[in-house]
Design an enzyme around this catalytic site. Structure first.
Site, PDB file in Angstrom:
ATOM      1  NE  ARG A  71      -3.877 -15.566  11.371  1.00 45.22           N
ATOM      2  CZ  ARG A  71      -2.637 -14.928  10.313  1.00 45.22           C
ATOM      3  NH1 ARG A  71      -2.197 -13.587  10.298  1.00 45.22           N
ATOM      4  NH2 ARG A  71      -2.398 -15.470   9.435  1.00 45.22           N
ATOM      5  CG  HIS A  98      -8.695 -13.609   0.938  1.00 47.50           C
ATOM      6  ND1 HIS A  98      -8.542 -14.742   1.618  1.00 47.50           N
ATOM      7  CD2 HIS A  98      -7.668 -13.194   1.017  1.00 47.50           C
ATOM      8  CE1 HIS A  98      -7.469 -15.336   2.194  1.00 47.50           C
ATOM      9  NE2 HIS A  98      -6.611 -13.917   2.194  1.00 47.50           N
ATOM     10  CE  LYS A 109      -5.479 -20.412   6.852  1.00 40.73           C
ATOM     11  NZ  LYS A 109      -4.990 -19.466   8.135  1.00 40.73           N
ATOM     12  NE  ARG A 134      -1.881  -1.633   3.260  1.00 43.75           N
ATOM     13  CZ  ARG A 134      -2.110  -2.106   4.800  1.00 43.75           C
ATOM     14  NH1 ARG A 134      -3.127  -1.265   5.244  1.00 43.75           N
ATOM     15  NH2 ARG A 134      -1.265  -2.006   5.864  1.00 43.75           N
TER      16      ARG A 134
HETATM   17  N1  LIG Z   1      -1.029 -21.246   4.210  1.00 43.11           N
HETATM   18  C1  LIG Z   1      -1.019 -20.666   5.275  1.00 43.11           C
HETATM   19  O1  LIG Z   1      -0.015 -21.970   5.556  1.00 43.11           O
HETATM   20  C2  LIG Z   1      -1.302 -19.389   5.872  1.00 43.11           C
HETATM   21  C3  LIG Z   1      -0.004 -19.624   7.027  1.00 43.11           C
HETATM   22  C4  LIG Z   1      -0.430 -18.108   7.605  1.00 43.11           C
HETATM   23  C5  LIG Z   1      -1.402 -16.989   7.199  1.00 43.11           C
HETATM   24  N2  LIG Z   1      -2.152 -17.588   5.473  1.00 43.11           N
HETATM   25  C6  LIG Z   1      -3.476 -16.581   5.160  1.00 43.11           C
HETATM   26  O2  LIG Z   1      -2.629 -15.513   4.686  1.00 43.11           O
HETATM   27  C7  LIG Z   1      -3.450 -14.152   4.422  1.00 43.11           C
HETATM   28  C8  LIG Z   1      -1.861 -13.064   5.505  1.00 43.11           C
HETATM   29  O3  LIG Z   1      -1.836 -13.501   6.169  1.00 43.11           O
HETATM   30  P1  LIG Z   1      -0.437 -13.048   7.506  1.00 43.11           P
HETATM   31  O4  LIG Z   1      -0.501 -13.180   8.396  1.00 43.11           O
HETATM   32  O5  LIG Z   1       0.424 -13.506   6.618  1.00 43.11           O
HETATM   33  O6  LIG Z   1      -0.898 -11.889   7.256  1.00 43.11           O
HETATM   34  P2  LIG Z   1      -0.136 -10.183   7.589  1.00 43.11           P
HETATM   35  O7  LIG Z   1       1.216 -10.330   8.309  1.00 43.11           O
HETATM   36  O8  LIG Z   1      -1.031  -9.229   8.509  1.00 43.11           O
HETATM   37  O9  LIG Z   1      -0.160  -8.844   6.445  1.00 43.11           O
HETATM   38  C9  LIG Z   1      -1.637  -8.647   5.312  1.00 43.11           C
HETATM   39  C10 LIG Z   1      -1.005  -7.907   4.573  1.00 43.11           C
HETATM   40  O10 LIG Z   1      -2.017  -7.200   3.743  1.00 43.11           O
HETATM   41  C11 LIG Z   1      -2.154  -6.095   3.835  1.00 43.11           C
HETATM   42  N3  LIG Z   1      -2.807  -5.299   4.155  1.00 43.11           N
HETATM   43  C12 LIG Z   1      -3.493  -4.497   2.727  1.00 43.11           C
HETATM   44  N4  LIG Z   1      -5.056  -4.462   4.006  1.00 43.11           N
HETATM   45  C13 LIG Z   1      -4.857  -4.429   4.820  1.00 43.11           C
HETATM   46  C14 LIG Z   1      -5.848  -4.017   6.269  1.00 43.11           C
HETATM   47  N5  LIG Z   1      -6.701  -3.612   5.991  1.00 43.11           N
HETATM   48  N6  LIG Z   1      -4.727  -4.546   7.455  1.00 43.11           N
HETATM   49  C15 LIG Z   1      -4.218  -5.044   7.222  1.00 43.11           C
HETATM   50  N7  LIG Z   1      -2.998  -5.768   6.731  1.00 43.11           N
HETATM   51  C16 LIG Z   1      -3.267  -5.018   5.461  1.00 43.11           C
HETATM   52  C17 LIG Z   1      -0.537  -5.762   4.559  1.00 43.11           C
HETATM   53  O11 LIG Z   1       0.218  -5.348   3.531  1.00 43.11           O
HETATM   54  P3  LIG Z   1       0.712  -3.972   2.525  1.00 43.11           P
HETATM   55  O12 LIG Z   1       1.328  -2.945   3.377  1.00 43.11           O
HETATM   56  O13 LIG Z   1       1.604  -4.403   1.769  1.00 43.11           O
HETATM   57  O14 LIG Z   1       0.067  -3.853   1.708  1.00 43.11           O
HETATM   58  C18 LIG Z   1      -0.205  -6.398   5.407  1.00 43.11           C
HETATM   59  O15 LIG Z   1       1.057  -6.888   4.796  1.00 43.11           O
HETATM   60  C19 LIG Z   1      -4.650 -14.982   5.196  1.00 43.11           C
HETATM   61  O16 LIG Z   1      -5.706 -15.072   4.207  1.00 43.11           O
HETATM   62  C20 LIG Z   1      -3.934 -15.883   6.223  1.00 43.11           C
HETATM   63  O17 LIG Z   1      -5.388 -16.943   6.575  1.00 43.11           O
HETATM   64  C21 LIG Z   1      -1.612 -18.126   5.174  1.00 43.11           C
END
Ligand SMILES: NC(=O)c1ccc[n+]([C@@H]2O[C@H](COP(=O)([O-])OP(=O)(O)OC[C@H]3O[C@@H](n4cnc5c(N)ncnc54)[C@H](OP(=O)(O)O)[C@@H]3O)[C@@H](O)[C@H]2O)c1
Length: 326
Positions: free
Chosen positions: A165, A79, A97, A37
């Site tokens: 979360r 998503h 997911k 962003r």
């Molecule tokens: N498959 C797996 O093993 C696994 C593991 C963990 C998470 N996940 C999934 O991956 C996704 C992301 O999880 P995460 O824990 O990695 O996320 P995270 O670290 O919280 O990051 C989410 C990113 O989304 C962007 N974003 C855009 N709008 C936002 C808002 N309103 N508030 C906060 N962030 C916003 C930000 O990036 P910018 O600032 O760069 O725009 C932020 O860094 C989720 O859907 C989760 O379920 C999957």
């Protein structure tokens, strides 16, 4: 020369780190771009991870004509919106997911994939791993006798203050975050959808759950019980009970290079060793097979829709304190 797929990371999410190594390990992919962003965050992330292109907005990334595949790692409530935008921009999408939070979202995403002719798949990485395939093969071969019961759990202590979360409006809650795994695992093992579900949840001020205990009844007398949560130590397991044997999988959702599962028949325990590849490589290669070789993705949108249906029904049951039939 075989085509190389250029990937773009939609955000600087923490989970990206799991994808970066496999995107570099695969011979068919190149990590080309990241969007954030803010330009400063995109540029510093690109520098840190040696990514050639940094975009100052998600829209700019989707407009990059060199990008073939988008990895959507946004918070859950974004998503659907950004996957649909990416598909309309002519990109294939691997979406984290839970792929969607409502059936309306999921159907709109499936329609966008159909209309654009692009691939859309949910990133349930465990489904592609050799351990999961072996477990499914054992159950289907009748090694456990007739399937009776599946038990599972996925919990951890969530400490990330302010993280999506914790927020219901951002698709927070433990059932969406980690409960989706045992639900997905059980549906895959049974090879059918639940007919009734029931659940209890403990909720926080935002309205989302910080722990969920659920059960699903399938046809032919097969049952499933699970719990998910944010306030217990790190736990994950699947136990599959048949009429003749029990299979214990101590690390079902994040298996590694060397794994052991345990087949218990009349109290004699057989250890089954399974070598696997790097966990997140499977979903990357699956995406390449789908895009480059016209192979259907291992996780179909029908499968993703059924998982979303089960989660929504469990939430409805917990809210109404009544079982829900599907
Ligand atoms: N498959 C797996 O093993 C696994 C593991 C963990 C998470 N996940 C999934 O991956 C996704 C992301 O999880 P995460 O824990 O990695 O996320 P995270 O670290 O919280 O990051 C989410 C990113 O989304 C962007 N974003 C855009 N709008 C936002 C808002 N309103 N508030 C906060 N962030 C916003 C930000 O990036 P910018 O600032 O760069 O725009 C932020 O860094 C989720 O859907 C989760 O379920 C999957």
């Amino acid at each position: 020369m075989d085509k190389i797929l250029n990937w773009g990371l939609l955000s600087t999410a923490k989970i990206n780190r799991a994808l970066i190594k496999p995107l570099r390990a695969s011979k068919r992919t190149r990590l080309l771009a990241v969007a954030s962003r803010s330009i400063s965050s995109a540029e510093s992330y690109a520098r840190e991870w040696h990514i050639p292109r940094a975009h100052s907005s998600y829209k700019d990334l989707l407009a990059n004509p060199d990008v073939d595949v988008i990895y959507n790692s946004l918070p859950n409530h974004l998503h659907a919106e950004w996957t649909i935008k990416a598909l309309h921009a002519g990109k294939h999408v691997l979406c984290e997911k839970p792929i969607a939070l409502t059936l309306e979202e999921l159907d709109a995403m499936a329609l966008a994939a159909k209309e654009s002719g692009k691939i859309l798949a949910e990133a349930f990485m465990y489904r592609h791993h050799a351990q999961t395939l072996k477990v499914k093969e054992l159950v289907d071969s009748g090694a456990l006798g007739k399937l009776q019961l599946i038990k599972g759990a996925f919990t951890f202590t969530l400490t990330r203050e302010g993280n999506f979360r914790w927020m219901e409006e951002m698709g927070g809650g433990s059932i969406w975050d980690v409960g989706c795994y045992p639900i997905s695992y059980a549906r895959m093992i049974v090879g059918a959808e639940p007919v009734d579900v029931f659940g209890w949840q403990s909720t926080i001020a935002s309205g989302s759950d910080d722990s969920f205990i659920g059960q699903m009844r399938f046809q032919d007398g097969i049952h499933m019980q699970f719990d998910s949560g944010f306030k217990s130590p790190s736990r994950s397991f699947i136990e599959i009970v048949g009429t003749e044997a029990t299979l214990n999988i101590p690390n079902p959702f994040k298996p590694g290079l060397k794994n052991k599962i345990y087949l218990n028949r009349n109290d004699e325990i057989q250890t089954i060793k399974i070598n696997g590849s790097e966990l997140y490589l499977g979903e990357v290669e699956d995406m390449c097979d789908a895009v480059l070789n016209n192979q259907p993705p291992r996780i179909s949108l029908t499968d993703s829709r059924a998982n979303t249906t089960a989660i929504l029904a469990l939430l409805q049951a917990a809210e109404s304190e009544k079982p829900v039939s599907l």
